[in-house]
Write an enzyme that holds these catalytic residues in place. Structure first.
Site, PDB file in Angstrom:
ATOM      1  N   ASP A 254     -18.389   3.234 -33.565  1.00 34.37           N
ATOM      2  CA  ASP A 254     -19.264   4.384 -33.428  1.00 34.37           C
ATOM      3  C   ASP A 254     -18.945   4.984 -32.051  1.00 34.37           C
ATOM      4  OD1 ASP A 254     -21.090   6.378 -33.683  1.00 34.37           O
ATOM      5  OD2 ASP A 254     -22.797   5.093 -34.160  1.00 34.37           O
TER       6      ASP A 254
HETATM    7  C1  BGC Z   1     -23.470   8.580 -34.374  1.00 32.60           C
HETATM    8  C2  BGC Z   1     -22.512   8.604 -35.548  1.00 32.60           C
HETATM    9  C3  BGC Z   1     -21.653   9.845 -35.483  1.00 32.60           C
HETATM   10  C4  BGC Z   1     -20.923   9.852 -34.157  1.00 32.60           C
HETATM   11  C5  BGC Z   1     -20.011  11.053 -33.982  1.00 32.60           C
HETATM   12  C6  BGC Z   1     -22.742   8.754 -33.062  1.00 32.60           C
HETATM   13  O1  BGC Z   1     -23.636   8.871 -31.999  1.00 32.60           O
HETATM   14  O2  BGC Z   1     -24.173   7.367 -34.351  1.00 32.60           O
HETATM   15  O3  BGC Z   1     -23.226   8.571 -36.746  1.00 32.60           O
HETATM   16  O4  BGC Z   1     -20.761   9.864 -36.557  1.00 32.60           O
HETATM   17  O5  BGC Z   1     -21.877   9.869 -33.110  1.00 32.60           O
HETATM   18  O6  BGC Z   1     -20.727  12.210 -33.838  1.00 32.60           O
END
Ligand code: BGC
Length: 816
Positions: free
Chosen positions: A229
């Site tokens: 993530d």
């Molecule tokens: C979120 C993800 C997301 C990623 C990219 C993260 O903070 O938890 O779900 O895909 O950011 O934007």
């Protein structure tokens, strides 16, 4: 390895460079070997590709894309085929915008109704969530775009999401928190998966080899790549060893250098790098978007698909005196801010810039057949009393046959980075509803929001239509339900508790310091309410229709369940029939019943269909902590077919031949889990279930701050500078909350560990510099600043050396 020859041509620096981002959503290329970069984009219910400056939380505008109903909404359709169709549309839009990996769907379990991101997740039930996710994945990938289910796993709270340790027993973890992912992986075959931010039983999800290799790859057959993530990497080399291939977003090459250094130091084998790179290249080359792929999509057709999807998700929660559907020509007073400014999606990285946006008021005005007598906002959207607004709404209500009261959760209530503090809607909305109901009893409430709310106001209205967060075309779909053009067929994919205090994780959600204790075990959602016999407002699987259905002729064995459903009313409609399995006694405790199958069947008036629901390998299994495997107990199981979990219409008993593994527990030590009354499990019992001592839940305030402590912990900083940073952050956070619009960046930083500075600043900081920052916060100001400066110059030198190494291998700077 498929790309062994290509990998053999690369230098170590080149290999490592491919394993982390170039920008916020892009990866690097190696031009001399014709290896392109790829584009990854959010998100689960519509594309969020930022064409200009990309920021990770979607603050800058993204290219217009179709905003579909969010996952929480789509799950109410109980229609995987529809999910696949939406997935296909999302994939098509991704391809048109040059995106190779779509960061979704999200399928974390709704452990508590308060998780701020529940609107992005499907259900409290892993079977339903898994089936819907698998369908999305198949749809997305049918377009040559990789799906990326997330966040793997046990990421059920936003509070301290990059720091918190989910303390959960193995059986619960496997049966509840992993089964959805298991179905998604086995039936959807995603080409990538996103590891969660949090720790699980002490290990970061991204550094958990058992999770990322043993379970995901060896047991489930996953053959894609794992991406962190955003900013979720901790120890880069450890993550890679445990199965992660790609770190996102860019760290200016700092993480790549950590890998090179680890190989040179002999702590990381280059073979592991090759393996991870092969996993990544496999997907990279399989998802290259052909030059001649269409760059446009049919905006109107996609809007129509989003509307069709929304129609199928709407849940009719109440319909006293059959007040709905409304006849053509009925005079309506429309009250509520949500009728003119729809709430149709949530906030955060999933936020879509819609191609169009329907609003209820205009739909009602134009061609709905209803006679609009007027509109009043009635209340201040973000709370607070306004007598004048209320009074004008009451006056308006007197002039119409029916009041359409549009209310719901506002923007600040549900957002990434924030958990809700309670389950209520703003009191000013309830006040207006009650006042209006006094002058006109014919009130129809139209709700928006991505999660359950308390509804003690239910007696003040005759009907409730819930559109959840229906996407850009949701408002029109709701109006079609109001007028009967569409017969509602959605059913709740999550339980609505009477009040928040009744929810099973009430005492332990969210974890606010070191850990999040999953003391309720596998009793989440209806598994809890039904076993512990706690009355609920609306049960899981519940939803009304303008027609009625009869169930008959159940035949069942351990492979399938067959029965008939008849439309006994006078209008066409669709029924969602649900199959639950129940077993009493035996060597393990179990919930009263569990969903193991479902079918949505469309029927004309008087029509009868025979349907068969297959029972798969998950129908009778449980996870045995002694054998470390799923096992099946031999014996009789009750098959229950119902219109909701609380409305069982048919039952049958089937005999199952099991594996009969040794009993995993001494059940006398688990009284709460045997009764299901798990709202207040004591330490001894939870410890026995966990099979290890409960780790400290509190932070050690006497210890100096460490790299994995968070900015919110600066509250306890020993020196002024840390406390000053805390005060500034808290001030900014509170200011945004007061305005009603969450400040996602501040929320992110607030919950971010200090190492996140090295992971989220595009390479302006590296891990040594972050460590120096921690030193400063711990009160060693001058020493820390000294270390910061020396780390910075080391980092800059290392950057130059990498550039040189890449250039010597034949890569032109600026092209990598
Ligand atoms: C979120 C993800 C997301 C990623 C990219 C993260 O903070 O938890 O779900 O895909 O950011 O934007």
């Amino acid at each position: 390895m498929k790309y062994a020859d290509l990998i053999a041509k690369m230098t170590l620096e080149e290999k490592c460079s491919l394993l982390s981002g170039e920008g916020n959503f892009t990866t690097k290329s190696v031009k001399r070997l014709n290896i392109p970069g790829m584009f990854l984009s959010d998100g689960p219910h519509g594309l969020r590709k930022q064409a200009g400056a990309a920021d990770h939380l979607g603050l800058n505008a993204s290219l217009p894309a179709t905003c579909c109903p969010t996952a929480a909404t789509m799950a109410n359709s109980w229609d995987p085929e529809l999910g696949e169709e939406l997935g296909k549309m999302l994939g098509e839009e991704a391809k048109a915008q040059g995106v190779s990996v779509l960061l979704g769907p999200g399928l974390n379990m709704k452990r508590s109704p308060l998780c701020g991101r529940n609107f992005e997740y499907f259900s409290e039930d892993p079977y339903l969530a898994g089936k819907m996710a698998a369908a999305y994945i198949r749809g997305i990938q049918s377009q040559g775009v990789a799906a990326c289910p997330k966040h793997f796993a046990a990421n059920s709270q936003e509070t301290l999401r990059m720091h918190s340790d989910s303390v959960v027993d193995q059986r619960t973890f496997r049966e509840i928190y992993l089964t959805g992912f298991e179905i998604a992986v086995k039936e959807g075959h995603p080409q990538s998966i996103m590891s969660a931010y949090n720790r699980i039983n002490g290990k970061y999800a991204n550094e958990d080899k058992e999770l990322l290799r043993d379970i995901l790859v060896d047991q489930w057959g996953f053959d894609g790549f794992v991406v962190t993530d955003w900013g979720g990497s901790n120890d880069r080399a450890e993550g890679l060893k445990c199965g992660n291939a790609l770190e996102m977003p860019a760290t200016g090459g700092n993480s790549d250098r950590e890998l090179v250094a680890a190989v040179k130091a002999g702590t990381l084998s280059e073979d592991v790098i090759d393996q991870r790179l092969d996993e990544y290249l496999n997907v990279l080359f399989a998802t290259v978007i052909p030059e001649d792929a269409p760059k446009e999509f049919d905006v109107d057709a996609h809007h129509a698909t989003a509307r069709k999807a929304a129609e199928s998700t709407i849940v009719l929660l109440k319909n006293e005196d059959s007040i709905l559907p409304l006849k053509a020509g009925t005079s309506v007073a429309v009250i509520g801010d949500f009728a003119q400014t729809p709430r149709y999606q949530g906030a955060g990285s999933s936020m879509v810039n819609p191609t169009k946006l329907d609003c209820a008021l205009s739909v009602i005005k134009s061609g709905s057949g209803l006679k609009l007598v007027g509109f009043e906002p009635g209340f201040i959207r973000h709370g607070g009393a306004d007598e004048a607004k209320k009074n004008t709404a009451v006056e308006l209500a007197k002039n119409a046959e029916i009041v359409l009261m549009y209310m719901g959760l506002d923007e600040i209530s549900e957002s990434e980075g924030l958990d809700r503090k309670h389950m209520k809607i703003h009191q000013n909305q309830v006040d207006v509803l009650e006042a209006v109901a006094k002058v006109n009893p014919n009130v129809v409430v139209v709700l928006s929001g991505g999660a359950p709310i308390e509804a003690p106001w239910l007696d003040s209205c005759k009907a409730v239509v819930h559109g959840y967060l229906g996407g850009q075309a949701g408002a029109g779909a709701v109006v079609d339900v109001l007028t009967g053009k569409v017969n509602p067929s959605g059913k709740l994919a999550e339980t609505w508790a009477m009040k928040y205090e009744d929810t099973p994780a009430y005492r332990h959600f969210p974890g606010t310091e070191a850990t999040a204790e999953y003391r309720e075990g596998l009793y989440i959602g209806y598994r809890y309410y039904q076993t512990a016999q706690v009355p609920v407002r609306f049960p899981f699987g519940y939803g009304l229709s303008y027609t009625t259905f009869a169930y008959a002729d159940l035949r069942a064995d351990d492979k399938s369940v067959t029965f008939t459903v008849t439309n006994t009313g006078s209008v066409p409609g669709a029924e969602i029939a649900q199959v639950y399995v129940s077993r009493k006694g035996g060597v393990v405790f179990r919930p009263e019943q569990e969903l193991k199958g479902f079918v949505k069947v469309f029927l004309n008036p008087g029509e009868c269909k025979t349907v068969t629901v297959e029972l798969d390998d998950k129908a009778f299994r449980y996870f045995n902590v002694k054998t470390g495997k799923f096992e099946v107990e031999s014996g009789d199981y009750e098959i229950r077919v119902g219109a909701s979990c609380a409305d069982i219409r048919l039952t049958a008993t089937v005999a199952v031949k099991g594996t009969d593994a040794p009993a995993p527990y001494d059940l006398s030590k688990l009284p709460s889990y045997c009764s299901g009354k798990v709202s207040d499990v004591g330490d001894t019992e939870f410890e026995y279930l966990l099979g290890r001592p409960i780790p400290p839940a509190k932070w050690d305030r006497s210890a100096p701050l460490g790299m994995n402590d968070t900015f919110s912990q600066l509250f306890y900083a020993k020196r002024w500078i840390g406390r000053l940073v805390y005060a500034i952050l808290t001030h900014l956070k509170n200011k945004a909350e007061a305005k009603g619009t969450p400040d996602l960046n501040i929320l992110f930083i607030y919950n971010m560990p200090f190492r996140g500075v090295a992971k989220m600043m595009g390479g302006a900081f590296d891990m040594d510099m972050s460590a120096a920052l921690v030193e400063i916060f711990n009160g060693h100001f001058f020493k820390g600043v000294g270390h910061l400066l020396s780390a910075r110059s080391r980092m800059n030198k290392a950057k130059k050396a990498t550039d040189l190494a890449l250039a010597q291998a034949g890569n032109v700077k600026g092209e990598n």
